[in-house]
Scaffold this motif. Structure first.
Motif, PDB file in Angstrom:
ATOM      1  N   LEU A 182       0.822  -1.207   0.000  1.00 40.49           N
ATOM      2  CA  LEU A 182       0.000   0.000   0.000  1.00 40.49           C
ATOM      3  C   LEU A 182       0.856   1.257   0.000  1.00 40.49           C
ATOM      4  N   ALA A 183       1.991   1.206   0.703  1.00 38.07           N
ATOM      5  CA  ALA A 183       2.884   2.365   0.742  1.00 38.07           C
ATOM      6  C   ALA A 183       3.446   2.669  -0.644  1.00 38.07           C
ATOM      7  N   LEU A 184       3.696   1.623  -1.431  1.00 40.22           N
ATOM      8  CA  LEU A 184       4.189   1.815  -2.793  1.00 40.22           C
ATOM      9  C   LEU A 184       3.073   2.263  -3.728  1.00 40.22           C
ATOM     10  N   LEU A 185       1.867   1.769  -3.479  1.00 41.68           N
ATOM     11  CA  LEU A 185       0.752   2.047  -4.383  1.00 41.68           C
ATOM     12  C   LEU A 185       0.161   3.432  -4.174  1.00 41.68           C
ATOM     13  N   ALA A 186       0.100   3.879  -2.923  1.00 43.93           N
ATOM     14  CA  ALA A 186      -0.600   5.119  -2.582  1.00 43.93           C
ATOM     15  C   ALA A 186      -0.164   6.325  -3.420  1.00 43.93           C
ATOM     16  N   PRO A 187       1.161   6.560  -3.610  1.00 47.66           N
ATOM     17  CA  PRO A 187       1.559   7.733  -4.402  1.00 47.66           C
ATOM     18  C   PRO A 187       1.122   7.674  -5.857  1.00 47.66           C
ATOM     19  N   MET A 188       0.787   6.478  -6.349  1.00 43.63           N
ATOM     20  CA  MET A 188       0.392   6.337  -7.748  1.00 43.63           C
ATOM     21  C   MET A 188      -1.093   6.646  -7.952  1.00 43.63           C
ATOM     22  N   VAL A 189      -1.865   6.676  -6.882  1.00 39.36           N
ATOM     23  CA  VAL A 189      -3.300   6.936  -6.975  1.00 39.36           C
ATOM     24  C   VAL A 189      -3.511   8.447  -6.928  1.00 39.36           C
ATOM     25  N   LYS A 190      -3.622   9.069  -8.106  1.00 35.24           N
ATOM     26  CA  LYS A 190      -3.638  10.526  -8.191  1.00 35.24           C
ATOM     27  C   LYS A 190      -4.963  11.088  -8.701  1.00 35.24           C
ATOM     28  N   THR A 191      -5.551  10.462  -9.701  1.00 32.32           N
ATOM     29  CA  THR A 191      -6.764  11.018 -10.300  1.00 32.32           C
ATOM     30  C   THR A 191      -8.003  10.643  -9.491  1.00 32.32           C
ATOM     31  N   VAL A 192      -9.088  11.342  -9.758  1.00 31.13           N
ATOM     32  CA  VAL A 192     -10.352  11.058  -9.069  1.00 31.13           C
ATOM     33  C   VAL A 192     -10.819   9.644  -9.375  1.00 31.13           C
ATOM     34  N   THR A 193     -10.706   9.238 -10.644  1.00 27.90           N
ATOM     35  CA  THR A 193     -11.136   7.897 -11.035  1.00 27.90           C
ATOM     36  C   THR A 193     -10.357   6.833 -10.292  1.00 27.90           C
ATOM     37  N   ARG A 195      -8.896   7.120  -7.403  1.00 31.24           N
ATOM     38  CA  ARG A 195      -9.293   7.123  -5.992  1.00 31.24           C
ATOM     39  C   ARG A 195     -10.638   6.443  -5.783  1.00 31.24           C
ATOM     40  N   VAL A 196     -11.544   6.639  -6.725  1.00 31.19           N
ATOM     41  CA  VAL A 196     -12.850   5.981  -6.622  1.00 31.19           C
ATOM     42  C   VAL A 196     -12.683   4.463  -6.730  1.00 31.19           C
ATOM     43  N   VAL A 197     -11.834   4.020  -7.665  1.00 32.07           N
ATOM     44  CA  VAL A 197     -11.572   2.580  -7.816  1.00 32.07           C
ATOM     45  C   VAL A 197     -10.996   2.016  -6.519  1.00 32.07           C
ATOM     46  N   ALA A 198     -10.005   2.707  -5.968  1.00 25.89           N
ATOM     47  CA  ALA A 198      -9.376   2.241  -4.735  1.00 25.89           C
ATOM     48  C   ALA A 198     -10.377   2.201  -3.586  1.00 25.89           C
ATOM     49  N   GLY A 199     -11.178   3.248  -3.459  1.00 21.46           N
ATOM     50  CA  GLY A 199     -12.157   3.296  -2.380  1.00 21.46           C
ATOM     51  C   GLY A 199     -13.208   2.208  -2.496  1.00 21.46           C
ATOM     52  N   LEU A 200     -13.716   1.999  -3.716  1.00 20.26           N
ATOM     53  CA  LEU A 200     -14.727   0.968  -3.925  1.00 20.26           C
ATOM     54  C   LEU A 200     -14.151  -0.422  -3.665  1.00 20.26           C
ATOM     55  N   ALA A 201     -12.909  -0.637  -4.076  1.00 17.86           N
ATOM     56  CA  ALA A 201     -12.267  -1.937  -3.840  1.00 17.86           C
ATOM     57  C   ALA A 201     -12.131  -2.209  -2.341  1.00 17.86           C
ATOM     58  N   PRO A 217     -13.338 -12.376  -1.231  1.00 14.29           N
ATOM     59  CA  PRO A 217     -13.530 -10.923  -1.254  1.00 14.29           C
ATOM     60  C   PRO A 217     -12.550 -10.172  -2.137  1.00 14.29           C
ATOM     61  N   VAL A 218     -11.289 -10.617  -2.187  1.00 21.67           N
ATOM     62  CA  VAL A 218     -10.310  -9.907  -3.011  1.00 21.67           C
ATOM     63  C   VAL A 218     -10.627 -10.081  -4.489  1.00 21.67           C
ATOM     64  N   LEU A 219     -11.231 -11.205  -4.852  1.00 22.31           N
ATOM     65  CA  LEU A 219     -11.623 -11.418  -6.241  1.00 22.31           C
ATOM     66  C   LEU A 219     -12.772 -10.483  -6.616  1.00 22.31           C
ATOM     67  N   VAL A 220     -13.718 -10.339  -5.692  1.00 17.62           N
ATOM     68  CA  VAL A 220     -14.848  -9.443  -5.949  1.00 17.62           C
ATOM     69  C   VAL A 220     -14.369  -7.995  -5.999  1.00 17.62           C
ATOM     70  N   ALA A 221     -13.416  -7.647  -5.118  1.00 16.36           N
ATOM     71  CA  ALA A 221     -12.899  -6.282  -5.089  1.00 16.36           C
ATOM     72  C   ALA A 221     -12.254  -5.894  -6.412  1.00 16.36           C
ATOM     73  N   ALA A 222     -11.739  -6.887  -7.149  1.00  9.53           N
ATOM     74  CA  ALA A 222     -11.120  -6.607  -8.444  1.00  9.53           C
ATOM     75  C   ALA A 222     -12.129  -6.073  -9.456  1.00  9.53           C
ATOM     76  N   LEU A 223     -13.417  -6.283  -9.183  1.00 13.08           N
ATOM     77  CA  LEU A 223     -14.453  -5.787 -10.094  1.00 13.08           C
ATOM     78  C   LEU A 223     -14.643  -4.277  -9.980  1.00 13.08           C
ATOM     79  N   ALA A 224     -14.015  -3.659  -8.974  1.00 14.48           N
ATOM     80  CA  ALA A 224     -14.162  -2.213  -8.787  1.00 14.48           C
ATOM     81  C   ALA A 224     -13.667  -1.448 -10.005  1.00 14.48           C
ATOM     82  N   ALA A 225     -12.554  -1.873 -10.576  1.00  9.12           N
ATOM     83  CA  ALA A 225     -11.973  -1.149 -11.709  1.00  9.12           C
ATOM     84  C   ALA A 225     -12.896  -1.143 -12.927  1.00  9.12           C
ATOM     85  N   PRO A 226     -13.346  -2.301 -13.429  1.00  8.38           N
ATOM     86  CA  PRO A 226     -14.246  -2.248 -14.595  1.00  8.38           C
ATOM     87  C   PRO A 226     -15.564  -1.550 -14.296  1.00  8.38           C
TER      88      PRO A 226
END
Length: 253
Positions: A182-193, A195-201, A217-226
């Motif tokens: 998460l520490a590596l991923l967080a700086p890459m999450v910049k746009t609103v879209t 952030r919404v994907v990350a939050g929904l996941a 649950p992690v498999l279902v969370a992957a559906l957040a992006a599409p």
């Protein structure tokens, strides 16, 4: 043509960084993340995997988030196939990293299968931060080598020392790997879209934990992006339609 495009993307060699600076940064990432292999070794052994199985995961899989997801699901009583599927989908992102790195590194064909083993979050982050092909190759190689060696060494130490440590849940070591990811991923999450994907996941993953088997649950969370991308496409389509209607000449009344 692809090679020429990649060269243009990363600029000329004249504007590159000193090799020693690239090596220093790459070693910093490799050592810092490699030490968390100890946490994986302890967690894996505490989940019931043998020393050989634990070390084989680090040697062959070598992608921390997927490894932690696998042993976490198994420790929670999840089906091995479901646990493996969750780990697989987490690891799919590395294939997309490889598409970009193959252009930037432009390695000989004989070397590519070996380099593919090191295509992970950390090597990608270091490589993409470099301005020239030389520095990209140095950053990727030093990060990959140092992290691979240290991760596997500390995995071995962690698995061997798991019995002495005792209850891994009491130490919270199972959270070390996901925390690093998460520490590596967080700086890459910049746009609103994004952030919404990350939050929904997060909402899907955490909300479904009490009602679905471990690993699902992690498999279902992957559906957040599409889902978010589909909604974003619909919104843009409506916006374009409204704009077109406003721009159209009105009827005479």
């Amino acid at each position: 043509m692809a090679e020429q495009t990649a060269l243009a993307d990363i600029g000329s060699e004249d504007g590159g960084r000193p090799d020693v600076a690239v090596v220093r940064d790459a070693l910093g990432v490799g050592v810092a993340v490699g030490l968390s292999g100890f946490a994986f070794g302890v967690t894996s052994a505490g989940s019931g995997l043998t020393l050989l199985q634990t070390c084989a995961l680090s040697l062959l899989v070598f992608t921390g988030a997927s490894q932690f997801a696998l042993v976490g699901a198994l420790a929670g009583g999840g089906n091995p196939f479901t646990a493996a599927a969750g780990a697989f989908f987490l690891g799919v992102r590395n294939a997309f990293y490889g598409l970009r790195l193959s252009q930037l590194l432009a390695l000989p064909r004989a070397v590519r299968p070996f380099a593919a083993q090191w295509v992970i979050d950390e090597t990608t982050a270091v490589a993409l931060a470099q301005p020239t092909r030389r520095s990209v190759r140095i950053g990727f190689t030093v990060t990959g080598l140092s992290l691979y060696v240290l991760w596997n060494f500390t995995t071995l130490l962690g698995a061997m020392g798991a019995e002495a440590i005792g209850d891994t849940d009491a130490w919270g070591l199972d959270a070390a790997g996901p925390a690093v990811f998460l520490a590596l991923l967080a700086p890459m999450v910049k746009t609103v879209t994004e952030r919404v994907v990350a939050g929904l996941a997060v909402v899907l993953g955490l909300g479904l934990l009490p009602v679905l088997p471990a690993g699902v649950p992690v498999l279902v969370a992957a559906l957040a992006a599409p889902a978010v991308l589909w909604a974003e496409g619909r919104r843009r389509g409506r916006t374009t339609a409204v704009k077109s209607a406003d721009d159209a000449p009105g009827e005479d009344r």
